[in-house]
Design a protein around this motif. Structure first.
Motif, PDB file in Angstrom:
ATOM      1  N   VAL A 369      29.941 -23.500  10.000  1.00 13.20           N
ATOM      2  CA  VAL A 369      31.367 -23.281  10.286  1.00 13.20           C
ATOM      3  C   VAL A 369      31.479 -22.745  11.704  1.00 13.20           C
ATOM      4  CG1 VAL A 369      32.173 -22.798   7.937  1.00 13.20           C
ATOM      5  CG2 VAL A 369      31.301 -20.939   9.352  1.00 13.20           C
ATOM      6  N   GLU A 370      32.697 -22.826  12.242  1.00 11.26           N
ATOM      7  CA  GLU A 370      32.927 -22.177  13.539  1.00 11.26           C
ATOM      8  C   GLU A 370      32.756 -20.672  13.366  1.00 11.26           C
ATOM      9  OE1 GLU A 370      33.567 -23.583  16.520  1.00 11.26           O
ATOM     10  OE2 GLU A 370      33.478 -25.601  15.636  1.00 11.26           O
ATOM     11  N   ARG A 371      32.243 -20.026  14.409  1.00 17.30           N
ATOM     12  CA  ARG A 371      32.096 -18.565  14.347  1.00 17.30           C
ATOM     13  C   ARG A 371      33.441 -17.878  14.108  1.00 17.30           C
ATOM     14  NH1 ARG A 371      26.889 -17.077  16.291  1.00 17.30           N
ATOM     15  NH2 ARG A 371      26.022 -18.752  17.546  1.00 17.30           N
ATOM     16  N   SER A 372      34.520 -18.506  14.593  1.00 15.20           N
ATOM     17  CA  SER A 372      35.844 -17.878  14.464  1.00 15.20           C
ATOM     18  C   SER A 372      36.493 -18.177  13.108  1.00 15.20           C
ATOM     19  CB  SER A 372      36.755 -18.386  15.589  1.00 15.20           C
ATOM     20  OG  SER A 372      36.870 -19.806  15.520  1.00 15.20           O
ATOM     21  N   ALA A 373      35.788 -18.835  12.201  1.00 14.61           N
ATOM     22  CA  ALA A 373      36.397 -19.200  10.907  1.00 14.61           C
ATOM     23  C   ALA A 373      36.697 -17.950  10.079  1.00 14.61           C
ATOM     24  CB  ALA A 373      35.449 -20.116  10.133  1.00 14.61           C
ATOM     25  N   SER A 374      37.788 -17.992   9.340  1.00 17.15           N
ATOM     26  CA  SER A 374      38.149 -16.886   8.441  1.00 17.15           C
ATOM     27  C   SER A 374      37.164 -16.857   7.269  1.00 17.15           C
ATOM     28  CB  SER A 374      39.559 -17.116   7.901  1.00 17.15           C
ATOM     29  OG  SER A 374      39.556 -18.284   7.099  1.00 17.15           O
ATOM     30  N   PRO A 375      37.091 -15.708   6.571  1.00 22.02           N
ATOM     31  CA  PRO A 375      36.226 -15.670   5.374  1.00 22.02           C
ATOM     32  C   PRO A 375      36.614 -16.735   4.361  1.00 22.02           C
ATOM     33  CG  PRO A 375      36.943 -13.454   5.992  1.00 22.02           C
ATOM     34  CD  PRO A 375      37.690 -14.393   6.887  1.00 22.02           C
ATOM     35  N   GLU A 376      37.921 -17.050   4.272  1.00 23.36           N
ATOM     36  CA  GLU A 376      38.369 -18.060   3.301  1.00 23.36           C
ATOM     37  C   GLU A 376      37.820 -19.445   3.675  1.00 23.36           C
ATOM     38  OE1 GLU A 376      40.471 -15.865   4.813  1.00 23.36           O
ATOM     39  OE2 GLU A 376      40.513 -14.552   3.057  1.00 23.36           O
ATOM     40  N   LEU A 377      37.963 -19.797   4.952  1.00 18.37           N
ATOM     41  CA  LEU A 377      37.487 -21.119   5.383  1.00 18.37           C
ATOM     42  C   LEU A 377      35.961 -21.198   5.252  1.00 18.37           C
ATOM     43  CD1 LEU A 377      37.921 -23.911   6.584  1.00 18.37           C
ATOM     44  CD2 LEU A 377      37.900 -22.884   8.875  1.00 18.37           C
ATOM     45  N   ARG A 378      35.302 -20.109   5.604  1.00 14.00           N
ATOM     46  CA  ARG A 378      33.844 -20.053   5.497  1.00 14.00           C
ATOM     47  C   ARG A 378      33.408 -20.277   4.040  1.00 14.00           C
ATOM     48  NH1 ARG A 378      30.485 -16.939   9.198  1.00 14.00           N
ATOM     49  NH2 ARG A 378      32.442 -16.938  10.332  1.00 14.00           N
ATOM     50  N   GLY A 379      34.071 -19.572   3.123  1.00  8.27           N
ATOM     51  CA  GLY A 379      33.712 -19.677   1.709  1.00  8.27           C
ATOM     52  C   GLY A 379      34.001 -21.068   1.173  1.00  8.27           C
ATOM     53  N   LEU A 380      35.168 -21.602   1.511  1.00  7.34           N
ATOM     54  CA  LEU A 380      35.535 -22.937   1.013  1.00  7.34           C
ATOM     55  C   LEU A 380      34.568 -23.993   1.541  1.00  7.34           C
ATOM     56  CD1 LEU A 380      37.569 -24.776  -0.463  1.00  7.34           C
ATOM     57  CD2 LEU A 380      38.837 -24.947   1.708  1.00  7.34           C
ATOM     58  N   THR A 381      34.235 -23.908   2.835  1.00  6.48           N
ATOM     59  CA  THR A 381      33.339 -24.903   3.437  1.00  6.48           C
ATOM     60  C   THR A 381      31.962 -24.821   2.778  1.00  6.48           C
ATOM     61  OG1 THR A 381      34.532 -24.663   5.516  1.00  6.48           O
ATOM     62  CG2 THR A 381      32.393 -25.743   5.619  1.00  6.48           C
ATOM     63  N   ARG A 382      31.507 -23.617   2.559  1.00  5.42           N
ATOM     64  CA  ARG A 382      30.181 -23.440   1.948  1.00  5.42           C
ATOM     65  C   ARG A 382      30.161 -24.002   0.529  1.00  5.42           C
ATOM     66  NH1 ARG A 382      27.847 -19.490  -1.132  1.00  5.42           N
ATOM     67  NH2 ARG A 382      25.584 -19.398  -0.975  1.00  5.42           N
ATOM     68  N   ARG A 383      31.172 -23.632  -0.271  1.00  2.19           N
ATOM     69  CA  ARG A 383      31.181 -24.103  -1.668  1.00  2.19           C
ATOM     70  C   ARG A 383      31.295 -25.623  -1.732  1.00  2.19           C
ATOM     71  NH1 ARG A 383      34.623 -19.756  -1.962  1.00  2.19           N
ATOM     72  NH2 ARG A 383      36.471 -21.079  -2.078  1.00  2.19           N
ATOM     73  N   SER A 384      32.187 -26.150  -0.909  1.00  2.00           N
ATOM     74  CA  SER A 384      32.423 -27.590  -0.955  1.00  2.00           C
ATOM     75  C   SER A 384      31.176 -28.361  -0.512  1.00  2.00           C
ATOM     76  CB  SER A 384      33.607 -27.939  -0.052  1.00  2.00           C
ATOM     77  OG  SER A 384      33.722 -29.314   0.088  1.00  2.00           O
ATOM     78  N   THR A 385      30.537 -27.873   0.554  1.00  2.00           N
ATOM     79  CA  THR A 385      29.355 -28.572   1.066  1.00  2.00           C
ATOM     80  C   THR A 385      28.221 -28.506   0.044  1.00  2.00           C
ATOM     81  OG1 THR A 385      30.054 -28.013   3.305  1.00  2.00           O
ATOM     82  CG2 THR A 385      27.785 -28.757   3.035  1.00  2.00           C
ATOM     83  N   LEU A 386      28.048 -27.330  -0.589  1.00  2.00           N
ATOM     84  CA  LEU A 386      26.976 -27.217  -1.589  1.00  2.00           C
ATOM     85  C   LEU A 386      27.266 -28.065  -2.819  1.00  2.00           C
ATOM     86  CD1 LEU A 386      25.967 -23.444  -1.441  1.00  2.00           C
ATOM     87  CD2 LEU A 386      24.795 -25.408  -0.459  1.00  2.00           C
ATOM     88  N   GLN A 387      28.564 -28.136  -3.206  1.00  2.00           N
ATOM     89  CA  GLN A 387      28.897 -28.942  -4.389  1.00  2.00           C
ATOM     90  C   GLN A 387      28.565 -30.420  -4.190  1.00  2.00           C
ATOM     91  OE1 GLN A 387      33.022 -28.119  -5.188  1.00  2.00           O
ATOM     92  NE2 GLN A 387      32.547 -26.020  -5.771  1.00  2.00           N
ATOM     93  N   SER A 388      28.693 -30.887  -2.953  1.00  2.00           N
ATOM     94  CA  SER A 388      28.440 -32.314  -2.725  1.00  2.00           C
ATOM     95  C   SER A 388      27.038 -32.567  -2.174  1.00  2.00           C
ATOM     96  CB  SER A 388      29.488 -32.888  -1.780  1.00  2.00           C
ATOM     97  OG  SER A 388      29.564 -32.093  -0.617  1.00  2.00           O
ATOM     98  N   PHE A 389      26.627 -31.754  -1.187  1.00  2.00           N
ATOM     99  CA  PHE A 389      25.375 -32.055  -0.479  1.00  2.00           C
ATOM    100  C   PHE A 389      24.309 -30.978  -0.650  1.00  2.00           C
ATOM    101  CE2 PHE A 389      28.516 -34.477   2.118  1.00  2.00           C
ATOM    102  CZ  PHE A 389      28.025 -35.731   1.825  1.00  2.00           C
ATOM    103  N   GLY A 390      24.515 -30.013  -1.568  1.00  2.00           N
ATOM    104  CA  GLY A 390      23.458 -29.046  -1.866  1.00  2.00           C
ATOM    105  C   GLY A 390      22.355 -29.713  -2.678  1.00  2.00           C
ATOM    106  N   SER A 391      21.333 -28.934  -3.037  1.00  2.00           N
ATOM    107  CA  SER A 391      20.171 -29.532  -3.713  1.00  2.00           C
ATOM    108  C   SER A 391      20.564 -30.179  -5.035  1.00  2.00           C
ATOM    109  CB  SER A 391      19.094 -28.473  -3.940  1.00  2.00           C
ATOM    110  OG  SER A 391      19.646 -27.385  -4.639  1.00  2.00           O
ATOM    111  N   SER A 392      21.604 -29.673  -5.693  1.00  2.00           N
ATOM    112  CA  SER A 392      22.067 -30.322  -6.932  1.00  2.00           C
ATOM    113  C   SER A 392      23.477 -30.868  -6.749  1.00  2.00           C
ATOM    114  CB  SER A 392      22.030 -29.325  -8.097  1.00  2.00           C
ATOM    115  OG  SER A 392      22.808 -28.190  -7.771  1.00  2.00           O
ATOM    116  N   GLY A 393      23.821 -31.185  -5.504  1.00  2.00           N
ATOM    117  CA  GLY A 393      25.177 -31.648  -5.204  1.00  2.00           C
ATOM    118  C   GLY A 393      25.464 -33.022  -5.787  1.00  2.00           C
ATOM    119  N   THR A 394      26.752 -33.287  -5.975  1.00  2.00           N
ATOM    120  CA  THR A 394      27.157 -34.542  -6.625  1.00  2.00           C
ATOM    121  C   THR A 394      26.675 -35.764  -5.857  1.00  2.00           C
ATOM    122  OG1 THR A 394      29.247 -34.269  -5.454  1.00  2.00           O
ATOM    123  CG2 THR A 394      29.208 -33.655  -7.789  1.00  2.00           C
TER     124      THR A 394
END
Ligand code: FES
Ligand SMILES: [Fe+2]
Length: 466
Positions: A369-394
């Protein structure tokens, strides 16, 4: 083979090594037919050639610089067949040191990461500073007092440069600079990973997992295989993550370069009706980007992003942005949106396919994420990326079935005589107003990017001169 194609190769097929059974490397490539022997995916001799001729000659992504923020911070990574230490210096620069003691060769550290001003070898206790210089040893005066010049005892150091926040390393002093190596792909890469002055950061350490597959099974796919999405990832259409549900998901602009870097640019409305709804005909590019900022970019940063790159780039980012691709040979990336558990959400990752043997690879996958990202954007980006492209992502799970399967087939006496075929060919043609350079292919995604990846691979492996 009888398939004819319009696109002939200009490769020099008169050179290259011969394997122990008498097969020449060039015989594993059908240059006019654009095919590659499946044997390349499991042959141990080929693997050894790759370590010597490929991974020592090109720039390899190792770490994100935000993993080592303070002087002395280090992570241990794999650079081809070698373990290396990526370490932040007092000066702020990052060095890449061979993780091998210059006394008798033991690994200096077996930790994955840490912080230290010195590296002390566990075997006989030689000590190096974190720039790699020899400093001291037990009983040094008695043992080595008569040796004045110990400069040759410094650790071996690879060239290291940053781009997109990633630390890249290369052993070859004659290789081009990283910027030259990225070439025409740098423009697109920067639009994904060098968007602001403050830059991006990795959300935690990279996720790591091992797949029982040859590293090239993953790499050739990420060079540009748009074609497999309709079938291998059919569950995404069934679940509604890709809810357009037809072959328009294959339509867009593919970009490649002679060094084998590859990129797919896609109108996101071709993937998701929700994305289609975000843009109306009357929208200017910036209006669209305010509604759906590039993944991981805060809305507040869009104006400066637009100032930095100009209106043509913003038009591309709104209409047909870079989505997925790979820097040759093994640094893959994705920057997109996906419909998941929390609705339409940003996915942004860089990952590497690290060879651990002919039939084993380790994935290192960073969410950014951008360093200036809010905690909300950071959390959403992390969860979304892991859900799709994490080790068990869809999405990840589907590919992790295909790559071991190709590798298993390539081990069979009959199976390895099969060919991987890339006959679908475009001639390059740049659409009017397209702001980037490279070998540009418009329309349905064909096999050109992947074939260009293999051409680059062949050029390095067959080069007897270096
Ligand atoms: S091998 Fe490192 S001190 Fe001997
Ligand atoms: Fe895939």
């Amino acid at each position: 083979m009888t398939t004819k194609t319009a696109h002939k190769s200009k490769l020099d097929n008169s050179r290259g090594p011969v394997l122990n059974d008498g097969t020449a490397l060039k015989d594993l490539f059908e240059f006019d037919e654009r095919s590659v022997s499946l044997r390349l995916l499991s042959d141990p001799e080929i693997y050894d050639l790759e370590m010597e001729r490929l991974f020592t000659k090109v720039w390899i992504a190792l770490a994100h610089e935000s993993e080592v923020p303070k002087p002395g911070d280090f992570v241990v990574r794999q650079l081809g067949g070698d373990s290396v230490i990526v370490v932040r210096q007092k000066s702020g620069r990052i060095k890449v040191l061979l993780n091998a003691c210059t006394h008798r060769g033991m690994e200096l550290t077996r930790a994955e990461s840490g912080n230290s001003t010195r590296l002390r070898c566990p075997y006989h206790g030689w000590v190096f500073d974190n720039e790699g210089h020899y400093m001291s040893a037990p009983c040094a005066e008695e043992m080595y007092g008569d040796i004045a010049d110990k400069s040759e005892w410094s650790l071996k150091t690879a060239r290291a440069e940053l781009s997109g926040g990633m630390v890249w390393a290369c052993w070859d002093p004659e290789a081009p600079t990283l910027a030259d190596y990225l070439g025409d792909m740098k423009y697109y890469w920067d639009l994904m990973y060098e968007r602001t002055e403050s830059g991006m950061e990795a959300v935690g350490p990279p996720q790591r997992w091992v797949i029982p597959a040859n590293w090239k099974a993953a790499a050739e796919q990420f060079a540009g295989d748009g074609y497999h999405v309709l079938t291998l990832h059919a569950s995404l259409f069934e679940m509604g993550s890709f809810d357009v549900g037809d072959s328009s998901v294959l339509q867009g602009i593919d970009v490649s370069t002679p060094r084998g870097h590859g990129l797919l640019c896609r109108p996101l409305g071709n993937i998701s009706t929700a994305m289609k709804g975000i843009r109306s005909e009357a929208d200017a590019a910036l209006d669209t980007l305010y509604k759906a900022p590039p993944a991981g970019l805060p809305v507040e940063a869009i104006e400066r992003f637009a100032d930095r790159y100009g209106p043509e780039a913003m038009s591309m980012m709104a209409n047909c942005p870079p989505v997925i691709g790979q820097i040759f040979p093994n640094a893959a990336f994705m920057c997109t949106y996906i419909l998941g558990a929390e609705g339409l959400a940003p996915d942004i990752t860089i990952r590497t396919w690290n060879p651990l043997g002919p039939d084993k690879l380790e994935v290192l996958s960073w969410t950014l994420v951008e360093r200036s990202a809010s905690p909300e954007l950071r959390g959403l980006t992390r969860r979304s990326t892991l859900q799709s492209f994490g080790s068990s992502g869809t999405i990840e799970q589907d590919d992790a079935e295909a790559w071991p399967s190709l590798t298993r087939v390539s081990r069979g006496v009959m199976g390895r005589q099969n060919w991987m075929r890339y006959p679908a060919a475009h001639e390059p043609s740049k659409p009017e107003g397209w702001p980037g350079e490279g070998l540009i292919y418009s329309g349905i995604s064909k096999d050109d990017n992947q074939w260009n990846w293999w051409k680059s691979y062949y050029e390095l492996l067959s080069d007897d001169s270096r």
